[in-house]
Design an enzyme around this catalytic site. Structure first.
Site, PDB file in Angstrom:
ATOM      1  N   TYR A 153       0.832  -1.209   0.000  1.00 29.35           N
ATOM      2  CA  TYR A 153       0.000   0.000   0.000  1.00 29.35           C
ATOM      3  C   TYR A 153       0.863   1.254   0.000  1.00 29.35           C
ATOM      4  CZ  TYR A 153      -4.268   2.681   1.095  1.00 29.35           C
ATOM      5  OH  TYR A 153      -5.336   3.550   1.077  1.00 29.35           O
ATOM      6  N   ILE A 181       9.406  -0.160  10.322  1.00 25.86           N
ATOM      7  CA  ILE A 181       8.520   0.695  11.113  1.00 25.86           C
ATOM      8  C   ILE A 181       7.304   1.050  10.265  1.00 25.86           C
ATOM      9  CG2 ILE A 181       8.298   2.833  12.415  1.00 25.86           C
ATOM     10  CD1 ILE A 181      11.313   2.857  12.775  1.00 25.86           C
ATOM     11  N   GLY A 182       6.148   0.505  10.641  1.00 23.44           N
ATOM     12  CA  GLY A 182       4.940   0.687   9.852  1.00 23.44           C
ATOM     13  C   GLY A 182       4.912  -0.326   8.723  1.00 23.44           C
ATOM     14  N   GLY A 207       2.813  -2.442   7.454  1.00 21.05           N
ATOM     15  CA  GLY A 207       1.653  -2.778   6.641  1.00 21.05           C
ATOM     16  C   GLY A 207       1.324  -4.252   6.723  1.00 21.05           C
ATOM     17  N   SER A 229      -2.208  -1.610  13.225  1.00 19.85           N
ATOM     18  CA  SER A 229      -3.439  -2.152  12.668  1.00 19.85           C
ATOM     19  C   SER A 229      -3.578  -3.625  13.047  1.00 19.85           C
ATOM     20  CB  SER A 229      -3.449  -2.007  11.140  1.00 19.85           C
ATOM     21  OG  SER A 229      -4.482  -2.793  10.573  1.00 19.85           O
ATOM     22  N   GLU A 282      -5.809  -5.663  11.900  1.00 17.31           N
ATOM     23  CA  GLU A 282      -6.067  -6.416  10.675  1.00 17.31           C
ATOM     24  C   GLU A 282      -4.752  -6.782   9.981  1.00 17.31           C
ATOM     25  OE1 GLU A 282      -8.813  -7.385   8.801  1.00 17.31           O
ATOM     26  OE2 GLU A 282     -10.331  -6.846  10.276  1.00 17.31           O
ATOM     27  N   GLN A 283      -3.823  -5.840   9.947  1.00 17.31           N
ATOM     28  CA  GLN A 283      -2.548  -6.114   9.301  1.00 17.31           C
ATOM     29  C   GLN A 283      -1.742  -7.136  10.087  1.00 17.31           C
ATOM     30  OE1 GLN A 283      -0.801  -2.197   8.890  1.00 17.31           O
ATOM     31  NE2 GLN A 283      -1.767  -1.855   6.901  1.00 17.31           N
ATOM     32  N   CYS A 324      -5.977  12.374  -5.103  1.00 14.33           N
ATOM     33  CA  CYS A 324      -4.552  12.196  -4.812  1.00 14.33           C
ATOM     34  C   CYS A 324      -3.753  11.974  -6.098  1.00 14.33           C
ATOM     35  CB  CYS A 324      -4.356  11.025  -3.854  1.00 14.33           C
ATOM     36  SG  CYS A 324      -4.912  11.359  -2.161  1.00 14.33           S
TER      37      CYS A 324
END
Length: 386
Positions: free
Chosen positions: A139, A176-177, A179, A201, A203-204, A357
């Site tokens: 993502y 870090i992060g 996903g 998250s 879900e992740q 975007c």
């Protein structure tokens, strides 16, 4: 542009009102017409759209689009034209003062608030994102230099990062992060490294357990980055820094410095903006990424001062336009599977998000930077990878 001379439109608003005339003249500078016939022209379908946009900026414009009060065939092209001519800088909606003050005075990305974006955005459902993204569920912006498909562009991006980090078998990497773990899985599969990923998250994190079951040396930690203290050979953060907030930039860099071995490399992949005196888009903040904030390049280097040496900066922001359009095409193609669950208002919201975007990146209003950093400077210099 010719302004209609009707005293009243069939919708009941004054077509010749001062606000309508002002907006029509303003849009003409971007070659956009109200109720025109071209794909990027705005079709008004209810009264109040113009006044809402003038008084509440993109929040009012976005909400009225979600309500079906106006439409256009090509939202991405509409926003490209709006942003390329910088029309937004010529309007100062009164309500934006509130968002500006809130952004400057409050730390909207505290440890407690940080979990809000995970719950509101990333926890929409793994099935939903699997339908929109590439097969690895990446993502973030793809790298389209030699790619023709979304899958190829995302794998090219992941491999680019691995090569920039000079990964070698046996290294331990902090993501870090992380996903859904696309980078960690790719790096473990192709470069023989072990990875620890941080996410807020649930879900992740639950999805990540599937990767672990495949036998990959990967660990998902459901925690805020500020609580990490282990040291790693390499650190990467791909598309997470947009949630950090300027009041926490220095702390983020301090954590990265603390967790990186002295001879390690840190790669930061983040969306960025051109101007430092702009605030978070209120519509994006309310509906898409709560408490998000884009950095400028100056703020990034300032936050890293005395902590890191910036070895390399790579901007491929134009690639995000193509990535977003690929996500949008997947979203449209598979929407029928989610229509009953999410509804028409969500459909218009998500369409507005992806295409506005895309227009912003196409106009080069937004950038995508990859920075490679070391703690003391690479002896002999860092070799640029592309």
């Amino acid at each position: 542009m010719n302004i209609p001379t009707l005293e009243k439109s069939p919708l009941g608003f004054d077509e010749a009102s001062s606000s309508h005339r002002f907006v029509a003249d303003l849009l003409a500078q971007a070659d956009i017409q109200l109720d025109g016939q071209r794909p990027w022209d705005i079709q008004l379908k209810a009264p109040g759209v113009i006044d809402s946009a003038l008084s509440r900026g993109n929040l009012g414009l976005g909400e009225s689009y979600m309500n079906g009060d106006w439409d256009t065939e090509q939202l991405d092209e509409l926003f490209y034209r709006l942003m390329r001519t910088q029309l937004g800088q010529r309007i100062k909606p009164t309500q934006l003062v509130y968002y500006s003050l809130r952004s400057r005075l409050l730390n909207r990305q505290t440890v407690k608030r940080a979990w809000e974006v995970g719950e509101k955005h990333y926890d929409l459902g793994n099935d939903f994102y699997a339908a929109m993204l590439d097969q690895r569920m990446t993502y973030t912006c793809g790298y389209w230099k030699n790619a023709q498909t979304l899958d190829d562009a995302q794998e090219a991006k992941l491999d680019l990062i691995c090569r920039k980090l000079e990964l070698k078998p046996g290294m331990r990497i902090l993501d870090i992060g992380c996903g859904w773990g696309s980078f960690m899985a790719y790096a473990a599969e192709h470069y023989g490294v072990e990875c620890v990923g941080l996410t807020i998250s649930r879900e992740q994190a639950e999805f990540g357990q599937r990767l672990i079951k495949k036998g990959l040396p990967i660990e998902f930690r459901l925690q805020d980055y500020r609580n990490e203290h282990e040291r790693f050979d390499r650190i990467v953060s791909i598309g997470m820094f947009e949630h950090v907030g300027h009041k926490n930039y220095r702390e983020f860099m301090t954590v990265a410095n603390r967790c990186l071995k002295d001879d390690g490399l840190f790669l930061l992949h983040t969306i960025g903006k051109n101007l430092s005196n702009t605030v978070t888009d209120p519509w994006i903040d309310k509906y898409i990424f709560p408490n998000g904030e884009l950095p400028t390049l100056g703020l990034l280097t300032e936050a890293s001062e005395a902590l890191f040496v910036v070895e390399d900066i790579h901007n491929f922001g134009a690639d995000y336009d193509r990535t977003l359009m690929a996500w949008y095409q997947n979203f449209e193609a598979r929407w029928s599977s989610f229509k009953a669950q999410y509804g028409e208002r969500f459909y218009r919201m998500w369409r507005y998000y992806l295409l506005s975007c895309a227009g912003a990146f196409r106009a080069r209003e937004l950038q995508l930077w990859q920075l490679v950093m070391s703690k003391q400077g690479v002896l002999g210099g860092y070799s640029r990878v592309s």
